[in-house]
Every structure is written in C-alpha cells, then in structure tokens.
Write a protein that holds these residues in place. Structure first.
Motif, PDB file in Angstrom:
ATOM      1  N   ALA A   1      60.213  30.284  82.591  1.00 15.94           N
ATOM      2  CA  ALA A   1      61.360  29.617  81.970  1.00 15.94           C
ATOM      3  C   ALA A   1      60.927  28.869  80.714  1.00 15.94           C
ATOM      4  N   GLU A   2      59.778  28.216  80.775  1.00 13.28           N
ATOM      5  CA  GLU A   2      59.267  27.494  79.606  1.00 13.28           C
ATOM      6  C   GLU A   2      58.895  28.461  78.492  1.00 13.28           C
ATOM      7  N   GLN A   3      58.327  29.610  78.858  1.00 15.73           N
ATOM      8  CA  GLN A   3      57.995  30.621  77.857  1.00 15.73           C
ATOM      9  C   GLN A   3      59.249  31.115  77.146  1.00 15.73           C
ATOM     10  N   ALA A   4      60.290  31.395  77.910  1.00 15.89           N
ATOM     11  CA  ALA A   4      61.537  31.884  77.319  1.00 15.89           C
ATOM     12  C   ALA A   4      62.125  30.853  76.360  1.00 15.89           C
ATOM     13  N   LYS A   5      62.038  29.585  76.725  1.00 13.88           N
ATOM     14  CA  LYS A   5      62.589  28.524  75.882  1.00 13.88           C
ATOM     15  C   LYS A   5      61.821  28.400  74.573  1.00 13.88           C
TER      16      LYS A   5
ATOM     17  N   ILE B   1      49.797  38.031  58.121  1.00 17.00           N
ATOM     18  CA  ILE B   1      49.270  36.744  58.566  1.00 17.00           C
ATOM     19  C   ILE B   1      49.637  36.557  60.033  1.00 17.00           C
ATOM     20  N   VAL B   2      48.650  36.155  60.821  1.00 18.82           N
ATOM     21  CA  VAL B   2      48.867  35.819  62.226  1.00 18.82           C
ATOM     22  C   VAL B   2      48.654  34.317  62.371  1.00 18.82           C
ATOM     23  N   LEU B   3      49.717  33.601  62.702  1.00 11.27           N
ATOM     24  CA  LEU B   3      49.637  32.151  62.897  1.00 11.27           C
ATOM     25  C   LEU B   3      49.526  31.867  64.385  1.00 11.27           C
ATOM     26  N   LEU B   4      48.417  31.236  64.783  1.00  8.75           N
ATOM     27  CA  LEU B   4      48.195  30.885  66.180  1.00  8.75           C
ATOM     28  C   LEU B   4      48.755  29.496  66.450  1.00  8.75           C
ATOM     29  N   CYS B   5      49.483  29.367  67.547  1.00 13.52           N
ATOM     30  CA  CYS B   5      50.147  28.103  67.854  1.00 13.52           C
ATOM     31  C   CYS B   5      50.108  27.855  69.358  1.00 13.52           C
ATOM     32  N   ASP B   6      49.778  26.629  69.744  1.00 10.48           N
ATOM     33  CA  ASP B   6      49.826  26.225  71.149  1.00 10.48           C
ATOM     34  C   ASP B   6      51.287  25.963  71.505  1.00 10.48           C
ATOM     35  N   PRO B   7      51.877  26.746  72.401  1.00 13.47           N
ATOM     36  CA  PRO B   7      53.310  26.597  72.685  1.00 13.47           C
ATOM     37  C   PRO B   7      53.669  25.263  73.321  1.00 13.47           C
ATOM     38  N   ARG B   8      52.691  24.581  73.886  1.00 20.78           N
ATOM     39  CA  ARG B   8      52.974  23.266  74.475  1.00 20.78           C
ATOM     40  C   ARG B   8      53.221  22.221  73.398  1.00 20.78           C
ATOM     41  N   LEU B   9      52.703  22.487  72.195  1.00 19.47           N
ATOM     42  CA  LEU B   9      52.904  21.567  71.073  1.00 19.47           C
ATOM     43  C   LEU B   9      54.006  22.046  70.139  1.00 19.47           C
ATOM     44  N   GLY B  10      54.236  23.363  70.124  1.00 12.09           N
ATOM     45  CA  GLY B  10      55.201  23.925  69.192  1.00 12.09           C
ATOM     46  C   GLY B  10      54.647  23.928  67.778  1.00 12.09           C
ATOM     47  N   LEU B  11      55.470  24.334  66.838  1.00 15.40           N
ATOM     48  CA  LEU B  11      55.049  24.331  65.439  1.00 15.40           C
ATOM     49  C   LEU B  11      54.970  22.892  64.934  1.00 15.40           C
TER      50      LEU B  11
END
Length: 247
Positions: free
Chosen positions: A180-184, A136-146
């Motif tokens: 930096a945001e990506q790493a977080k 399963i591949v779950l797509l997620c917008d990192p600006r919103l998070g899970l």
C-alpha cells in the motif's frame, strides 16, 4: 569510442528485450575511467546513461545489482566522500554500445560546504552540457520522497528532457515499504516526475531489477528513423530516328 562526440540521434524505443538479454547485457559492464573534473572525461560516441541521487539513496547498490557485480560501483562507508565521475562501458564481444556514468552523491553533511558547491556545479555542468547523454536515472529513497535537491535537479534537466532526454526515477529500498505504501509513493512521484518514468526497486528482493535493465537496454538501442533514399536522376529520353537524322 573516443572519437569526437555529438548529441545522439533521436529515435523511438525498440520493443523491450527478454529480461535475460537485458541482464546479460548489463553484466558486461566494465570500469572505463574516472575523473574529478568534467573536462577530464573522454568524449563518448555511444549512448551515455547517468546515475544520480542523494548520498545513501542506494545508487551504488542499484548499479551493482543491475550489473550483477558486487564491487563495480564503489560504495563509500562515509556517504558523500566519493567525489569522482566513474564511467563503465557496456557491450558484448568487446564492442562498447553504451556507457554508464556514476555521479557523486549529493546532499550529505560529511563534506565541506565548498566541496558541496563545487560538486553541485560539476554535476549541473555535466547534466546540461555533456554530449551524448541519452538518459538519467535518479535514485530516491521512497521513505523520504523527492527532496528539495532532487526537485532542483529535475528543474536543471527539464529542458533536455523536453528535447528528448530519457529520464527515470528509481525508488530504491522498496522492501522497506508495504504494498500500500509503495502504491502511494508511486502515485505521488509520478506526479512529480515531469514526464519521466518511475519504478520501484529492491536489491534485496530483486523487485524491479529486470524492468530497469530492460528500459536501459531500450535507451541504449533506439530505433533510428529511416533515411529516405535519394531520388534517382531521370533517365534521358532516347532519341527517335527523326531526331538523329541530319537537317
């Protein structure tokens, strides 16, 4: 490919292929079928990999980028309107060795509550009972998070993940974040992934495209455990001259 399906035999992952091999394999994707109901899907006897995620999380864009085909996965102008499970076959020289399943996006307000409930139930049934589902591949917008719905999906599939189902969270639209945001967000999402893998992805910058394609290739081509050869029957003991003499 339409023989009665069964759960895939568990196996370890092979070494990651060269990116060109993985991307070439992804490029072979072709539309197979679409279904509005789970029981309308054909049985599949090759590994099946499902793409799921909230509406507008970039699911169609991710599939089209991985397969290098602009219109393979349909991206509706109105998120939440696509309400079919679409299957795409993968494999070179006309031999299908895997299938991608594009599931409808969830969580968008443009559809009625009854449609939401119906499709959530279809998705749950698919994820917990679809034979041959390998990953399963779950797509997620990192600006919103899970979101709560994403976390609910994780709980639904957790038993199958614990049994060996592969799981990947793809954080789309990575180009919208600084390094930096990506790493977080990577660090936070890995804690939430429950043993699954997490990768950043940007269709615009082509970030993570090769890595995701390579991982999906590995999922579809597991190294099956070697079966032990049957023990040979013991050879009969040859008779000695004394044994062959009459009494």
């Amino acid at each position: 490919m339409t023989t009665p399906s069964s759960a895939p035999v568990a196996g370890s992952l092979p070494p990651a292929p060269d990116a060109k091999i993985a991307m070439g394999w992804m490029h072979t994707a072709k539309f197979l079928t679409t279904a509005a109901q789970l029981h309308h899907l054909p049985p599949i006897d090759v590994p099946e990999i499902a793409f799921v995620g909230r509406s507008n999380a970039g699911k169609s864009t991710c599939i089209n980028t991985l397969t290098q085909q602009k219109q393979l996965a349909f991206a509706s102008k109105k998120p939440g309107r696509t309400q079919h499970i679409n299957l795409f076959s993968l494999g070179k020289q006309g031999v299908t060795d895997a299938v991608l399943a594009d599931l409808p996006g969830y969580g968008y307000a443009a559809v009625s509550r009854s449609d939401k409930v119906r499709w959530q139930q279809v998705m749950v049934n698919y994820l917990v009972s679809r034979p041959g589902l390998t990953g399963i591949v779950l797509l997620c917008d990192p600006r919103l998070g899970l979101t709560e719905l994403d976390e609910a999906l994780l709980e639904v599939v957790r038993p199958r993940v614990e049994e060996g189902l592969k799981f990947l969270i793809v954080l789309t639209k990575a180009d919208k974040l600084t390094r930096a945001e990506q790493a977080k967000v990577l660090s936070i999402t890995r804690l939430q992934a429950g043993g699954g893998e997490v990768k950043m992805f940007s269709a615009l910058k082509k970030q993570g495209v090769d890595e995701v394609a390579q991982l999906l290739w590995q999922w579809a081509h597991p190294v099956l455990p070697a079966t032990a050869a049957p023990e040979a029957a013991p050879e009969p003991t040859p008779e000695t001259p004394e044994d062959s003499q009459p009494n």
